[in-house]
Design an enzyme around this catalytic site. Structure first.
Site, PDB file in Angstrom:
ATOM      1  N   THR A 113       0.820  -1.205   0.000  1.00 26.92           N
ATOM      2  CA  THR A 113       0.000   0.000   0.000  1.00 26.92           C
ATOM      3  C   THR A 113       0.861   1.265   0.000  1.00 26.92           C
ATOM      4  OG1 THR A 113      -1.448   1.280   1.456  1.00 26.92           O
ATOM      5  CG2 THR A 113      -0.096  -0.339   2.516  1.00 26.92           C
ATOM      6  N   ASP A 114       0.270   2.373  -0.445  1.00 24.24           N
ATOM      7  CA  ASP A 114       0.973   3.664  -0.367  1.00 24.24           C
ATOM      8  C   ASP A 114       1.019   4.199   1.069  1.00 24.24           C
ATOM      9  OD1 ASP A 114      -1.716   4.336  -0.055  1.00 24.24           O
ATOM     10  OD2 ASP A 114      -1.736   5.889  -1.591  1.00 24.24           O
ATOM     11  N   GLU A 115       0.231   3.585   1.975  1.00 26.74           N
ATOM     12  CA  GLU A 115       0.167   4.133   3.334  1.00 26.74           C
ATOM     13  C   GLU A 115       1.486   3.967   4.092  1.00 26.74           C
ATOM     14  OE1 GLU A 115      -3.527   3.533   5.403  1.00 26.74           O
ATOM     15  OE2 GLU A 115      -4.583   3.172   3.529  1.00 26.74           O
ATOM     16  N   LYS A 165       2.230  -3.096   7.496  1.00 28.88           N
ATOM     17  CA  LYS A 165       2.515  -3.301   6.066  1.00 28.88           C
ATOM     18  C   LYS A 165       3.967  -2.887   5.757  1.00 28.88           C
ATOM     19  CE  LYS A 165       0.174  -4.534   3.114  1.00 28.88           C
ATOM     20  NZ  LYS A 165      -0.176  -5.874   2.568  1.00 28.88           N
ATOM     21  N   TYR A 195      -1.899  -0.231  11.040  1.00 30.18           N
ATOM     22  CA  TYR A 195      -2.002  -0.939   9.743  1.00 30.18           C
ATOM     23  C   TYR A 195      -0.790  -0.623   8.881  1.00 30.18           C
ATOM     24  CZ  TYR A 195      -3.287  -1.538   4.818  1.00 30.18           C
ATOM     25  OH  TYR A 195      -3.274  -1.850   3.470  1.00 30.18           O
TER      26      TYR A 195
HETATM   27  P1  NAD Z   1      -9.484  -7.354   2.518  1.00 32.20           P
HETATM   28  O1  NAD Z   1      -9.453  -7.019   3.976  1.00 32.20           O
HETATM   29  O2  NAD Z   1     -10.721  -7.076   1.737  1.00 32.20           O
HETATM   30  O3  NAD Z   1      -9.173  -8.905   2.317  1.00 32.20           O
HETATM   31  C1  NAD Z   1      -8.149  -9.566   3.020  1.00 32.20           C
HETATM   32  C2  NAD Z   1      -8.303 -11.078   2.756  1.00 32.20           C
HETATM   33  O4  NAD Z   1      -7.236 -11.743   3.447  1.00 32.20           O
HETATM   34  C3  NAD Z   1      -9.608 -11.658   3.283  1.00 32.20           C
HETATM   35  O5  NAD Z   1     -10.156 -12.570   2.354  1.00 32.20           O
HETATM   36  C4  NAD Z   1      -9.179 -12.389   4.559  1.00 32.20           C
HETATM   37  O6  NAD Z   1     -10.028 -13.502   4.882  1.00 32.20           O
HETATM   38  C5  NAD Z   1      -7.778 -12.832   4.192  1.00 32.20           C
HETATM   39  N1  NAD Z   1      -6.929 -13.047   5.371  1.00 32.20           N
HETATM   40  C6  NAD Z   1      -6.768 -12.210   6.439  1.00 32.20           C
HETATM   41  N2  NAD Z   1      -5.910 -12.767   7.327  1.00 32.20           N
HETATM   42  C7  NAD Z   1      -5.496 -13.963   6.793  1.00 32.20           C
HETATM   43  C8  NAD Z   1      -4.598 -14.971   7.216  1.00 32.20           C
HETATM   44  N3  NAD Z   1      -3.943 -14.883   8.397  1.00 32.20           N
HETATM   45  N4  NAD Z   1      -4.413 -16.046   6.409  1.00 32.20           N
HETATM   46  C9  NAD Z   1      -5.061 -16.156   5.228  1.00 32.20           C
HETATM   47  N5  NAD Z   1      -5.941 -15.227   4.777  1.00 32.20           N
HETATM   48  C10 NAD Z   1      -6.137 -14.133   5.549  1.00 32.20           C
HETATM   49  O7  NAD Z   1      -8.228  -6.623   1.887  1.00 32.20           O
HETATM   50  P2  NAD Z   1      -8.068  -5.952   0.445  1.00 32.20           P
HETATM   51  O8  NAD Z   1      -8.617  -4.588   0.493  1.00 32.20           O
HETATM   52  O9  NAD Z   1      -8.552  -6.915  -0.577  1.00 32.20           O
HETATM   53  O10 NAD Z   1      -6.485  -5.815   0.382  1.00 32.20           O
HETATM   54  C11 NAD Z   1      -5.692  -6.878  -0.157  1.00 32.20           C
HETATM   55  C12 NAD Z   1      -4.223  -6.478  -0.066  1.00 32.20           C
HETATM   56  O11 NAD Z   1      -4.021  -5.272  -0.802  1.00 32.20           O
HETATM   57  C13 NAD Z   1      -3.748  -6.185   1.359  1.00 32.20           C
HETATM   58  O12 NAD Z   1      -2.450  -6.709   1.512  1.00 32.20           O
HETATM   59  C14 NAD Z   1      -3.745  -4.660   1.447  1.00 32.20           C
HETATM   60  O13 NAD Z   1      -2.771  -4.218   2.350  1.00 32.20           O
HETATM   61  C15 NAD Z   1      -3.402  -4.292   0.023  1.00 32.20           C
HETATM   62  N6  NAD Z   1      -3.912  -2.984  -0.440  1.00 32.20           N
HETATM   63  C16 NAD Z   1      -5.223  -2.654  -0.286  1.00 32.20           C
HETATM   64  C17 NAD Z   1      -5.687  -1.427  -0.769  1.00 32.20           C
HETATM   65  C18 NAD Z   1      -7.152  -1.040  -0.650  1.00 32.20           C
HETATM   66  O14 NAD Z   1      -7.509   0.097  -1.008  1.00 32.20           O
HETATM   67  N7  NAD Z   1      -8.037  -1.917  -0.214  1.00 32.20           N
HETATM   68  C19 NAD Z   1      -4.815  -0.545  -1.404  1.00 32.20           C
HETATM   69  C20 NAD Z   1      -3.468  -0.918  -1.544  1.00 32.20           C
HETATM   70  C21 NAD Z   1      -3.039  -2.145  -1.068  1.00 32.20           C
HETATM   71  P1  TYD Z   2     -10.749   4.069   4.209  1.00 34.14           P
HETATM   72  O1  TYD Z   2     -11.688   3.619   3.136  1.00 34.14           O
HETATM   73  O2  TYD Z   2     -10.855   3.459   5.559  1.00 34.14           O
HETATM   74  O3  TYD Z   2      -9.280   3.908   3.601  1.00 34.14           O
HETATM   75  P2  TYD Z   2      -7.847   4.418   4.199  1.00 34.14           P
HETATM   76  O4  TYD Z   2      -7.994   4.832   5.604  1.00 34.14           O
HETATM   77  O5  TYD Z   2      -7.026   3.191   4.064  1.00 34.14           O
HETATM   78  O6  TYD Z   2      -7.422   5.542   3.282  1.00 34.14           O
HETATM   79  O7  TYD Z   2     -10.902   5.640   4.384  1.00 34.14           O
HETATM   80  C1  TYD Z   2     -10.709   6.510   3.282  1.00 34.14           C
HETATM   81  C2  TYD Z   2     -10.803   7.929   3.817  1.00 34.14           C
HETATM   82  O8  TYD Z   2     -12.157   8.157   4.244  1.00 34.14           O
HETATM   83  C3  TYD Z   2      -9.938   8.181   5.031  1.00 34.14           C
HETATM   84  O9  TYD Z   2      -9.429   9.509   4.966  1.00 34.14           O
HETATM   85  C4  TYD Z   2     -10.886   8.061   6.210  1.00 34.14           C
HETATM   86  C5  TYD Z   2     -12.213   8.537   5.627  1.00 34.14           C
HETATM   87  N1  TYD Z   2     -13.435   7.910   6.207  1.00 34.14           N
HETATM   88  C6  TYD Z   2     -14.471   8.733   6.668  1.00 34.14           C
HETATM   89  O10 TYD Z   2     -14.398   9.979   6.605  1.00 34.14           O
HETATM   90  N2  TYD Z   2     -15.579   8.134   7.193  1.00 34.14           N
HETATM   91  C7  TYD Z   2     -15.697   6.783   7.295  1.00 34.14           C
HETATM   92  O11 TYD Z   2     -16.732   6.293   7.815  1.00 34.14           O
HETATM   93  C8  TYD Z   2     -14.631   5.959   6.800  1.00 34.14           C
HETATM   94  C9  TYD Z   2     -14.724   4.470   6.884  1.00 34.14           C
HETATM   95  C10 TYD Z   2     -13.521   6.580   6.265  1.00 34.14           C
END
Ligand code: NAD
Ligand code: TYD
Length: 363
Positions: A138-140, A168, A164
């Site tokens: 992630t970019d975070e 990461k 988080y």
């Molecule tokens: P998500 O929370 O929707 O899904 C995570 C999945 O991992 C779930 O299916 C969960 O059951 C599984 N999981 C959790 N713990 C586990 C374990 N110990 N063993 C096996 N499986 C396990 O997450 P996402 O949003 O799909 O993100 C996927 C990846 O992409 C993550 O590594 C996250 O850091 C990265 N990422 C997410 C975003 C975003 O915007 N969602 C952006 C950049 C990177």
């Molecule tokens: P989120 O979807 O949780 O992603 P991330 O924190 O990983 O960027 O949140 C996106 C942005 O929206 C973040 O600045 C927090 C804000 N946010 C709200 O303002 N209200 C909400 O209920 C949630 C879940 C997020």
């Protein structure tokens, strides 16, 4: 069997991005998929029900922290790549309960790396040459930007601010070390905020859509002027496929949509789309549901991605603009109410109470 036809092992393939990745993979690629997922609250096997009976798809219910299980899967299926999505992924949950983040994101990645390295040592010839460990990050990990700062690039120093992001960042460092120390052929992508189908409604965009449809308050943290760089999930999946196919071993690639928006802009756009697409709604105009609430502690103000490296070196670009992607997403939620109902029962309601119950409405 040719290298292209050998399976890949995906971790976390029942989550938001992983499931989109697996579905797209079957539409576009020839090789089988083994999906290892623990099915936490964020994992939903229903999302992949269309793959039931597909001989190329194997689902394994298990934990990436289980080293014996991972080693056995690698020996049994002999994958050509591991694509590692599995993680605890929600910042608010990491603030209220960081333990699971350290366990899965750090210990789990360590366990996978160790098993992958042992397996890699058993490979020879083209199998060894072609093997890849792709870490999805992630970019975070880069922390937060001021309004005038340039976007995050691959050399931006790490400065994670939430549990988080810290977990990461730790996993990214482990991946880097396994490449430098043991020669594991790793690839890494650091992507901005994703949105799209099958997004669990605890994150901003699906939460706002599902709340607005039910006439519930739309909780905007703080002043709502925090900036995120949004990317349609299918574009993230295509970036991962591109890096897996053409990326240079040991390199990292930043992935983003060049779509910087404040949270308030995003919520307003969603309200306008819902006004248009649900003209019969008794909650129109949906903007009246917006409620400013207590901010997230340590809230990162701005993320922005400089994705020029992946474009220049590998030719990847996003296909969706924010307008087209957001419209598709809202339509998807309108047509998939059974999926939403399935994931928002029991435990989800407790989360909503835990995260929002003590936040004061602000004005
Ligand atoms: P998500 O929370 O929707 O899904 C995570 C999945 O991992 C779930 O299916 C969960 O059951 C599984 N999981 C959790 N713990 C586990 C374990 N110990 N063993 C096996 N499986 C396990 O997450 P996402 O949003 O799909 O993100 C996927 C990846 O992409 C993550 O590594 C996250 O850091 C990265 N990422 C997410 C975003 C975003 O915007 N969602 C952006 C950049 C990177
Ligand atoms: P989120 O979807 O949780 O992603 P991330 O924190 O990983 O960027 O949140 C996106 C942005 O929206 C973040 O600045 C927090 C804000 N946010 C709200 O303002 N209200 C909400 O209920 C949630 C879940 C997020």
């Amino acid at each position: 069997m040719t290298q292209e036809n050998r399976p890949i092992l995906v971790t976390g393939g029942a989550g938001f991005i992983g499931s989109n990745f697996v579905l797209d993979w079957f539409a576009l690629e020839p090789s089988p998929v083994i999906n290892l997922d623990k099915l936490t609250y964020a994992g939903n096997p229903l999302t992949l029900s269309s793959l039931e009976g597909n001989p190329g798809y194997t689902f394994v219910h298990g934990d990436i922290c289980d080293g014996d299980l991972v080693a056995n899967l690698l020996t049994k299926y002999r994958p050509r790549a591991i694509v590692h999505f599995a993680a605890e992924s929600h910042v608010d949950r990491s603030i209220l309960g960081p333990e699971a983040f350290l366990k899965t994101n750090i210990d789990g990645t360590f366990t996978l790396l160790r098993a992958a390295q042992a397996y890699y040592q058993t490979l020879e010839g083209v199998e060894k040459e072609g093997f890849r460990f792709h870490h999805v990050s992630t970019d975070e990990v880069f922390g937060t930007l001021k309004p005038e700062d340039p976007a995050f690039h691959e050399e931006t120093p790490y400065a994670p601010n939430s549990p988080y992001a810290a977990s990461k960042a730790a996993s990214d460092h482990l991946v880097r070390a396994w490449h430098h120390t043991y020669g594991l052929p790793t690839l890494m992508t650091n992507c901005s905020n994703n949105y799209g189908p099958y997004h669990f409604p605890e994150k901003l965009i699906p939460l706002m859509i599902t709340h607005a449809l039910e006439g519930k308050p739309l909780p905007v943290y703080g002043d709502g002027l925090q900036v995120r760089d949004w990317l349609y999930v299918k574009d993230h999946c295509s970036a991962i496929r591109t890096v897996l196919a053409k990326g240079t071993v040991g390199e990292t690639y930043n992935v983003g949509g060049c779509n910087q928006r404040t949270n308030l802009e995003v919520v307003n756009l969603l309200c306008e789309l819902l006004d248009e697409l649900v003209p019969e709604s008794k909650f129109r105009p949906h903007k009246q549901l917006i409620q400013f609430v207590t901010d997230r502690p340590g809230h990162d103000r701005r993320y922005a991605i400089d994705a020029r490296k992946i474009e220049r070196e590998l030719g990847w670009k996003p296909a969706e603009s924010f307008d087209t992607g957001l419209r598709k997403t809202v339509k998807w939620y309108l047509s998939n109410t059974a999926w939403v109902e399935g994931v928002t029962s029991g435990a989800y309601k407790q989360w909503i109470e835990k995260n929002y119950g003590s936040r004061k409405a602000e004005q």
